[in-house]
Enzyme design. Sequence first.
Site, PDB file in Angstrom:
ATOM      1  N   HIS A 132       1.137   2.201 -16.690  1.00  0.00           N
ATOM      2  CA  HIS A 132       0.510   1.917 -15.395  1.00  0.00           C
ATOM      3  C   HIS A 132      -0.971   1.620 -15.658  1.00  0.00           C
ATOM      4  CE1 HIS A 132      -1.189   2.990 -11.420  1.00  0.00           C
ATOM      5  NE2 HIS A 132       0.028   2.892 -10.918  1.00  0.00           N
ATOM      6  N   ASP A 209       1.054  10.937 -19.105  1.00  0.00           N
ATOM      7  CA  ASP A 209       0.939  10.567 -17.696  1.00  0.00           C
ATOM      8  C   ASP A 209       2.289  10.896 -17.050  1.00  0.00           C
ATOM      9  OD1 ASP A 209       1.123   9.287 -15.274  1.00  0.00           O
ATOM     10  OD2 ASP A 209       0.529   7.305 -16.025  1.00  0.00           O
ATOM     11  N   GLN A 212       5.405   9.841 -12.819  1.00  0.00           N
ATOM     12  CA  GLN A 212       6.780   9.505 -12.411  1.00  0.00           C
ATOM     13  C   GLN A 212       7.809  10.495 -12.948  1.00  0.00           C
ATOM     14  OE1 GLN A 212       7.615   7.322 -10.228  1.00  0.00           O
ATOM     15  NE2 GLN A 212       5.669   6.250 -10.041  1.00  0.00           N
ATOM     16  N   LYS A 235       3.747  12.102  -5.167  1.00  0.00           N
ATOM     17  CA  LYS A 235       5.029  11.624  -5.699  1.00  0.00           C
ATOM     18  C   LYS A 235       6.024  12.772  -5.842  1.00  0.00           C
ATOM     19  CE  LYS A 235       2.676   7.947  -8.207  1.00  0.00           C
ATOM     20  NZ  LYS A 235       2.863   6.726  -7.430  1.00  0.00           N
ATOM     21  N   CYS A 373       1.307  -2.183 -10.405  1.00  0.00           N
ATOM     22  CA  CYS A 373       0.164  -1.710 -11.221  1.00  0.00           C
ATOM     23  C   CYS A 373       0.538  -1.660 -12.697  1.00  0.00           C
ATOM     24  CB  CYS A 373      -0.334  -0.350 -10.747  1.00  0.00           C
ATOM     25  SG  CYS A 373      -1.079  -0.399  -9.132  1.00  0.00           S
TER      26      CYS A 373
HETATM   27  N1  PLP Z   1       0.803   6.582 -13.591  1.00  0.00           N
HETATM   28  C1  PLP Z   1       2.013   6.224 -13.155  1.00  0.00           C
HETATM   29  C2  PLP Z   1       3.143   6.121 -14.138  1.00  0.00           C
HETATM   30  C3  PLP Z   1       2.216   5.945 -11.809  1.00  0.00           C
HETATM   31  O1  PLP Z   1       3.416   5.563 -11.380  1.00  0.00           O
HETATM   32  C4  PLP Z   1       1.125   6.054 -10.916  1.00  0.00           C
HETATM   33  C5  PLP Z   1       1.289   5.698  -9.495  1.00  0.00           C
HETATM   34  O2  PLP Z   1       2.116   4.889  -9.136  1.00  0.00           O
HETATM   35  C6  PLP Z   1      -0.106   6.456 -11.419  1.00  0.00           C
HETATM   36  C7  PLP Z   1      -0.234   6.716 -12.763  1.00  0.00           C
HETATM   37  C8  PLP Z   1      -1.297   6.611 -10.520  1.00  0.00           C
HETATM   38  O3  PLP Z   1      -1.079   7.638  -9.612  1.00  0.00           O
HETATM   39  P1  PLP Z   1      -2.086   7.896  -8.405  1.00  0.00           P
HETATM   40  O4  PLP Z   1      -2.234   6.566  -7.709  1.00  0.00           O
HETATM   41  O5  PLP Z   1      -1.400   8.919  -7.559  1.00  0.00           O
HETATM   42  O6  PLP Z   1      -3.358   8.370  -8.987  1.00  0.00           O
END
Ligand code: PLP
Length: 415
Positions: A132, A209, A212, A235, A373
């Site tokens: 992401h 990270d 998900q 999430k 993203c």
């Molecule tokens: N990393 C992953 C794999 C994600 O799916 C997301 C959000 O879709 C993020 C990071 C960023 O999360 P946030 O927008 O809640 O900070």
Amino acid sequence: MAANPAPTSAAYDVERVRRDFPILNTTVNGHPLVYLDSAASSQRPLQVLRAVEDYETHSHANVHRGVHALSQAATAAYEGARERVRRFINAGSTREIIFTRGTTEAINLVAQAWARNRLGPGDEILITALEHHANIVPWQMVCEQTGCTLKVAPINRRGELEFDAFAKLLGPRTRLVAVAHVSNALGTILPVERIIAAAHAAGALVLIDGAQAIPHARVDVRALGADFYTFSGHKLYGPTGIGVLYGREELLTAMPPWQGGGDMILTVSFEKTTYNALPWKFEAGTPNMSGAVGLAAAMDYVETLGIEAIAAHETHLLELATAALTRIPGIELIGTAAHKAAVLSFTMQGVHAHDLGTILDSQGVAVRTGHHCAMPVMTFFGVPATARASFGCYNTEGEVAALVSALGKAREVFG
Ligand code: PLP
């Protein structure tokens, strides 16, 4: 993919679960809402909404600074939420639980407070090709700031990490490996245990990270051995604006603060300021107390249902949907890894993903369309965008059927 999808557990009563989520009764364009966008943000159960309302109604004041009763109640609620998070991910201490706005802020915190202070020319940060943007851009910024280099481990056409190529990129220069636990664009579950073992053997730290992964898998940070683990409340059936950075205490202790302000200090004078202990050293300013309370309630909720039961239910839906979409002419699945979580990305031949999303929405089916993203993933697969259906604890077989039927209608519309 499985021709005969694994059955969901008879004990998992999805209709009972749905009653906890009043928003699912919404009607969209004259159709019952079919919410298949939980990977972007999941809905919140009444238990979370009520916990937030209860905090706001009965306990709100600023934390840590007051001797009065409400301030103490708010502090107890906020710090109680931290302990709840600690237990949820089995961290050793609440000193290792930093509340942030979300995954993005948690990764940026590590980038600026750890990497920026330690890395320089010749050092390398290793990520994968399926990250992401939140796990790409903060490292690019650190590279610009310090002169270190970003390396990217490749994926294959199924959307799986090429582990051997990843291992070859590890070396004495690698200082940090930062990888997703589960890909948001493809649903791939990464072999994080192997990744952590290999990175540690090479002397690198590891940031996972977990944005998900946290709603779909039991995460035990101590068993995993991750140095940093990040996730977002929204999430995990919790509120927006709250997330978590888990960091090993020894590392967090050695890191300087990131942002300065109230709460992160012990003493301030114009000559010298001293910083607060963990975890408050990294929480400058008034924190998101109601968000933390809501996140704790979400964790209670998930544990009541059972994360393994939720995951089994979602896997059943994923297999059902995968088998059904494979049979629709012109649909191509993007991301067919052997190990996947509840995400199904696809394209329809001759139809832009946004047009597809609009047609599905006209039938009440909410899917995400775009680059998710993860623009480098789209570039790798040679598509500008995909449509993405993602499942949560409340989705049903009937909703998979509604998706399939809506896709059939879209096929008719676009010829
Ligand atoms: N990393 C992953 C794999 C994600 O799916 C997301 C959000 O879709 C993020 C990071 C960023 O999360 P946030 O927008 O809640 O900070």
